[in-house]
Design a protein around this motif. Sequence first.
Motif, PDB file in Angstrom:
ATOM      1  N   ASP A 307       0.718  -1.109   0.030  1.00 35.20           N
ATOM      2  CA  ASP A 307      -0.007  -0.066  -0.097  1.00 35.20           C
ATOM      3  C   ASP A 307       0.644   1.161   0.023  1.00 35.20           C
ATOM      4  OD1 ASP A 307      -2.292  -1.365   0.342  1.00 35.20           O
ATOM      5  OD2 ASP A 307      -2.139  -1.598   2.614  1.00 35.20           O
ATOM      6  N   THR A 308       0.236   2.367  -0.628  1.00 34.85           N
ATOM      7  CA  THR A 308       1.128   3.812  -0.010  1.00 34.85           C
ATOM      8  C   THR A 308       0.565   3.922   1.417  1.00 34.85           C
ATOM      9  OG1 THR A 308      -0.977   4.823  -0.322  1.00 34.85           O
ATOM     10  CG2 THR A 308       0.263   4.565  -2.309  1.00 34.85           C
ATOM     11  N   PRO A 309       1.581   4.869   2.062  1.00 35.93           N
ATOM     12  CA  PRO A 309       1.552   5.010   3.357  1.00 35.93           C
ATOM     13  C   PRO A 309      -0.285   5.761   3.804  1.00 35.93           C
ATOM     14  CG  PRO A 309       3.546   5.656   3.115  1.00 35.93           C
ATOM     15  CD  PRO A 309       2.842   5.162   1.802  1.00 35.93           C
ATOM     16  N   ALA A 310      -0.609   6.424   2.658  1.00 37.40           N
ATOM     17  CA  ALA A 310      -1.879   7.001   3.028  1.00 37.40           C
ATOM     18  C   ALA A 310      -2.987   6.100   2.860  1.00 37.40           C
ATOM     19  CB  ALA A 310      -2.057   8.147   2.012  1.00 37.40           C
ATOM     20  N   LYS A 311      -2.729   5.057   2.175  1.00 37.07           N
ATOM     21  CA  LYS A 311      -3.870   3.917   1.979  1.00 37.07           C
ATOM     22  C   LYS A 311      -4.015   3.121   3.158  1.00 37.07           C
ATOM     23  CE  LYS A 311      -5.395   0.320  -1.135  1.00 37.07           C
ATOM     24  NZ  LYS A 311      -5.051  -0.477  -2.332  1.00 37.07           N
ATOM     25  N   PHE A 312      -2.851   2.920   3.708  1.00 37.81           N
ATOM     26  CA  PHE A 312      -2.751   1.871   4.821  1.00 37.81           C
ATOM     27  C   PHE A 312      -3.468   2.777   5.795  1.00 37.81           C
ATOM     28  CE2 PHE A 312       0.226  -0.459   7.836  1.00 37.81           C
ATOM     29  CZ  PHE A 312      -0.660  -1.261   8.143  1.00 37.81           C
ATOM     30  N   GLN A 313      -2.884   4.092   6.081  1.00 42.99           N
ATOM     31  CA  GLN A 313      -3.438   4.686   7.042  1.00 42.99           C
ATOM     32  C   GLN A 313      -5.129   4.840   7.141  1.00 42.99           C
ATOM     33  OE1 GLN A 313      -1.113   6.015   9.220  1.00 42.99           O
ATOM     34  NE2 GLN A 313      -2.569   6.542  10.885  1.00 42.99           N
ATOM     35  N   ALA A 314      -5.650   5.126   5.994  1.00 39.47           N
ATOM     36  CA  ALA A 314      -7.258   5.127   5.784  1.00 39.47           C
ATOM     37  C   ALA A 314      -7.686   3.734   6.374  1.00 39.47           C
ATOM     38  CB  ALA A 314      -7.340   5.537   4.287  1.00 39.47           C
ATOM     39  N   LEU A 315      -7.121   2.753   5.798  1.00 38.76           N
ATOM     40  CA  LEU A 315      -7.719   1.332   6.014  1.00 38.76           C
ATOM     41  C   LEU A 315      -7.581   1.228   7.494  1.00 38.76           C
ATOM     42  CD1 LEU A 315      -8.437  -1.497   5.114  1.00 38.76           C
ATOM     43  CD2 LEU A 315      -5.925  -2.146   5.347  1.00 38.76           C
ATOM     44  N   LEU A 316      -6.459   1.660   8.130  1.00 37.92           N
ATOM     45  CA  LEU A 316      -6.570   1.520   9.507  1.00 37.92           C
ATOM     46  C   LEU A 316      -7.706   2.326  10.295  1.00 37.92           C
ATOM     47  CD1 LEU A 316      -4.997   0.758  12.208  1.00 37.92           C
ATOM     48  CD2 LEU A 316      -3.864   2.855  12.173  1.00 37.92           C
ATOM     49  N   ARG A 317      -7.996   3.582   9.803  1.00 36.05           N
ATOM     50  CA  ARG A 317      -9.304   4.312  10.456  1.00 36.05           C
ATOM     51  C   ARG A 317     -10.594   3.418  10.234  1.00 36.05           C
ATOM     52  NH1 ARG A 317      -6.355   8.648   7.990  1.00 36.05           N
ATOM     53  NH2 ARG A 317      -7.513   8.533   6.220  1.00 36.05           N
ATOM     54  N   SER A 318     -10.829   3.106   8.943  1.00 34.39           N
ATOM     55  CA  SER A 318     -11.830   2.226   8.564  1.00 34.39           C
ATOM     56  C   SER A 318     -12.061   0.961   9.390  1.00 34.39           C
ATOM     57  CB  SER A 318     -11.563   1.919   6.976  1.00 34.39           C
ATOM     58  OG  SER A 318     -12.913   1.006   6.794  1.00 34.39           O
ATOM     59  N   ASP A 319     -10.996   0.355   9.628  1.00 33.14           N
ATOM     60  CA  ASP A 319     -10.960  -1.052  10.264  1.00 33.14           C
ATOM     61  C   ASP A 319     -11.067  -0.774  11.913  1.00 33.14           C
ATOM     62  OD1 ASP A 319     -10.807  -2.475   8.182  1.00 33.14           O
ATOM     63  OD2 ASP A 319      -8.772  -3.403   8.640  1.00 33.14           O
ATOM     64  N   ILE A 320     -10.527   0.328  12.356  1.00 34.86           N
ATOM     65  CA  ILE A 320     -11.000   0.806  13.741  1.00 34.86           C
ATOM     66  C   ILE A 320     -12.343   1.019  14.053  1.00 34.86           C
ATOM     67  CG2 ILE A 320     -10.638   2.577  15.521  1.00 34.86           C
ATOM     68  CD1 ILE A 320      -7.757   2.799  14.510  1.00 34.86           C
ATOM     69  N   THR A 321     -12.886   1.814  13.269  1.00 31.46           N
ATOM     70  CA  THR A 321     -14.702   1.860  13.124  1.00 31.46           C
ATOM     71  C   THR A 321     -15.412   0.622  13.071  1.00 31.46           C
ATOM     72  OG1 THR A 321     -14.370   4.175  12.197  1.00 31.46           O
ATOM     73  CG2 THR A 321     -16.542   3.179  12.050  1.00 31.46           C
TER      74      THR A 321
END
Length: 335
Positions: A307-321
């Motif tokens: 992933d790009t760092p931004a994509k991974f960060q966005a996935l993390l936010r989504s999965d936390i929710t």
Amino acid sequence: MPSHLITRRNALVLAAASCATGPLLHAQTKGAASAGDYPNHPVRLIVPFSAGGTSDVLARALGASLGKLLNQSIIVENRPGANGNLGSDAVAKAAPDGYALLLAADGTMAINPALYPNLSFKPERDFIAISRVAVVPLLIVASASLKANTLQEVVALSKTGNTSLDYSSAGIGSAGHLTAELLIARTGARMTHVPYKGGGQAITDVVSGQVPLMVTAYATAGPFIQSGKLKAIAVTSAQRLPNLPDVPTVQESGVPDFDAASWYGLMAPARTPEPIIARLHAALAQAMSGDELKTRFNNFGAVPVLDTPAKFQALLRSDITRWAQVVKTNNITLN
């Protein structure tokens, strides 16, 4: 039958994190290199779980490949405790110089925030996401003696009679536990969670027939499936597993849009300089493009991902929710 309760020992272990972190902080601060000559001494890759598990195997394969590309030793260091929180906390508090990295997992980064209200670190605040490195689809497996061979048959069997079907997991809040609860919510199956303190005994009791079902990774269940001691019922990800091409997905088994798989990724402490993050990401991209790492990952059921760092960060936010909602809806607690 194993206990359904998790002791408060994990909380006490986690409380020791600040003490355990001290040596790591000192070691990484001493002789820290600038971004321009990074890395100029060995890098520690912290695995927040015991040796021998999926995280550990992935980390050692990844460390070997990255070490060659960075021309520097990658030292895999196991820091288990508190369901992955102890080692993660150590990296969160380490010097942000690229010499302490975390082999992160969705369980620790996306699930634990919902289970531990007083978690000593915040994944989005205290880490920089570099990239996922692998997605590990989970398998619904059954003991060979269970009179069901498909997901539809498992669901139907669970609704027959006065008792539900038991399923084991590596512990309360584990990826296998929450994926099973998500499946229950989507299918209406009547199943009862039997948590263990680790995946080893959990899978052993399914093999013996003491517990009929489990949701786990191929690395854990694969040898038993190949020997006929377990039946593979379905794959929880959207795609079939290359190692088991004849086993359908949950979606193919009649549950639309079901897609749940564990992920593992590389993270660094917050405030790590961007050039170091870019250097690590470039090395990851090169490693992922080679056949050696892909083969090693595929052998134990892991799909390489970049992933790009931004994509991974966005996935993390989504999965936390997403996992917070599963925890809330099913009233899952550690007590």
